[in-house]
Design an enzyme around this catalytic site. Structure first.
Site, PDB file in Angstrom:
ATOM      1  N   LYS A 121      -5.532   6.078 -12.101  1.00  0.00           N
ATOM      2  CA  LYS A 121      -4.237   5.753 -12.726  1.00  0.00           C
ATOM      3  C   LYS A 121      -4.382   4.570 -13.671  1.00  0.00           C
ATOM      4  O   LYS A 121      -3.830   4.545 -14.755  1.00  0.00           O
ATOM      5  CB  LYS A 121      -3.153   5.464 -11.689  1.00  0.00           C
ATOM      6  N   LEU A 139       0.816  -1.214   0.000  1.00  0.00           N
ATOM      7  CA  LEU A 139       0.000   0.000   0.000  1.00  0.00           C
ATOM      8  C   LEU A 139       0.853   1.268   0.000  1.00  0.00           C
ATOM      9  O   LEU A 139       1.899   1.334   0.637  1.00  0.00           O
ATOM     10  CB  LEU A 139      -0.933   0.001   1.224  1.00  0.00           C
ATOM     11  N   HIS A 140       0.370   2.258  -0.732  1.00  0.00           N
ATOM     12  CA  HIS A 140       1.037   3.574  -0.763  1.00  0.00           C
ATOM     13  C   HIS A 140      -0.043   4.652  -0.620  1.00  0.00           C
ATOM     14  O   HIS A 140      -1.250   4.322  -0.494  1.00  0.00           O
ATOM     15  CB  HIS A 140       1.853   3.744  -2.051  1.00  0.00           C
ATOM     16  N   HIS A 166      -3.344   4.226  -2.579  1.00  0.00           N
ATOM     17  CA  HIS A 166      -4.348   3.323  -1.997  1.00  0.00           C
ATOM     18  C   HIS A 166      -5.008   3.994  -0.786  1.00  0.00           C
ATOM     19  O   HIS A 166      -6.219   3.910  -0.600  1.00  0.00           O
ATOM     20  CB  HIS A 166      -3.698   2.033  -1.465  1.00  0.00           C
TER      21      HIS A 166
END
Ligand code: PAF
Length: 282
Positions: free
Chosen positions: A151, A33-34, A37
């Site tokens: 994205k 996760l970044h 997210h």
């Protein structure tokens, strides 16, 4: 934070939520996760009574076994990140057998040609794999809303199509792409870039921005030529495609129609890491 690994335990919990008339938001992910997210999770937390996040690296959507084997994963970190947002988040972290009880293969879906170009052309079977897992997950989670980032815009359109075709009672929520300061779109794959590739990767966003700035004044062929010339300066970048396509049917075009909305789409391999991005041109 509640963590479920089995479908049946998660379903029991969801049935309880439904009986309590709770509104459920769902954020499917493949983990690592970044901030991209987390922005989807935050949106779901704001818009629903309960947020379910799945972390499952879906094998059937990888057309390249090396890509699957090297896909970043860090469930301990993912859990901590989710907990730091809200301890009430429900995490679903199944293994492959839970999701694919029979054979590990994709079902077949008709996407009305949304998969004809771009990623559909370069990653054979990818969208069949994505649709297979999202279909399975939605049958389990039965959420009121499901969140996807722009994205992966082609993926987003394909899911919108799937939700209508399969008559799921869920609303697909489009979420903005989150970018670094230099414009690079956040992606779990960015973890695989070395320092020099990370610097070069920002030119994908520069190419998209050039298209946006010049869309009203230059014709599409001219934009494509200029973008190709710009990116050819960087030997690390191997461009798969740069195209301008309408947002609804995802058909690349060289001639614009004033009634349609367009996006520029790009995919490139940067020192062995494949990145995709897009930008709206309106
Ligand atoms: O975008 C992703 O992370 C994946 O394609 C998804 C939607 C979670 C399906 O595996």
């Amino acid at each position: 934070m509640l963590v479920f690994k089995s479908v049946s335990a998660l379903q029991n919990h969801i049935n309880k939520l439904i009986s309590e008339r709770k509104i459920i938001g769902f954020v499917p992910t493949m983990g690592a996760l970044h901030a991209g997210h987390l922005s989807l999770v935050e949106k779901s937390l704001l818009e629903n009574d309960c947020t379910i996040v799945s972390v499952f690296v879906n094998p059937t959507q990888f057309n390249n076994s090396n890509d699957l084997n090297t896909y970043p994963s860090n469930i301990i970190r993912d859990k901590k990140l989710l907990q730091s947002l809200d301890n009430e988040i429900v995490l679903f972290h199944p293994n492959s057998k839970e999701i694919y009880s029979g054979e590990l293969k994709s079902d077949h879906f008709d996407f009305d040609n949304l998969d004809q170009h771009m990623e559909g052309k370069y990653r054979e079977g990818h969208f069949q794999g994505v649709a297979t897992v999202v279909n399975k997950l939605l049958l389990i989670v039965k959420s009121d809303k499901i969140y996807f980032g722009e994205k992966d815009f082609q993926q987003l359109r394909i899911i919108e199509n799937l939700v209508v075709a399969k008559k799921f009672n869920t609303k697909v929520i489009r979420c903005n792409t989150i970018r670094q300061d230099d414009g690079l779109a956040l992606s779990s794959r960015n973890n695989k870039l070395d320092i020099s590739s990370k610097k070069t990767a920002k030119y994908l966003f520069k190419a998209l921005s050039f298209a946006k700035e010049n869309f009203d004044t230059l014709d599409i062929t001219n934009i494509e030529e200029k973008v190709n010339r710009l990116l050819a300066k960087f030997p690390q970048i191997k461009l798969d495609y740069f195209v301008i396509a309408d947002e609804r049917y995802l058909q690349p075009t060289l001639k614009r129609d004033k009634k349609k909305k367009y996006r520029a789409f790009i995919a490139a391999d940067i020192s062995g890491v494949r990145l995709i991005d897009n930008i709206k041109l309106y």
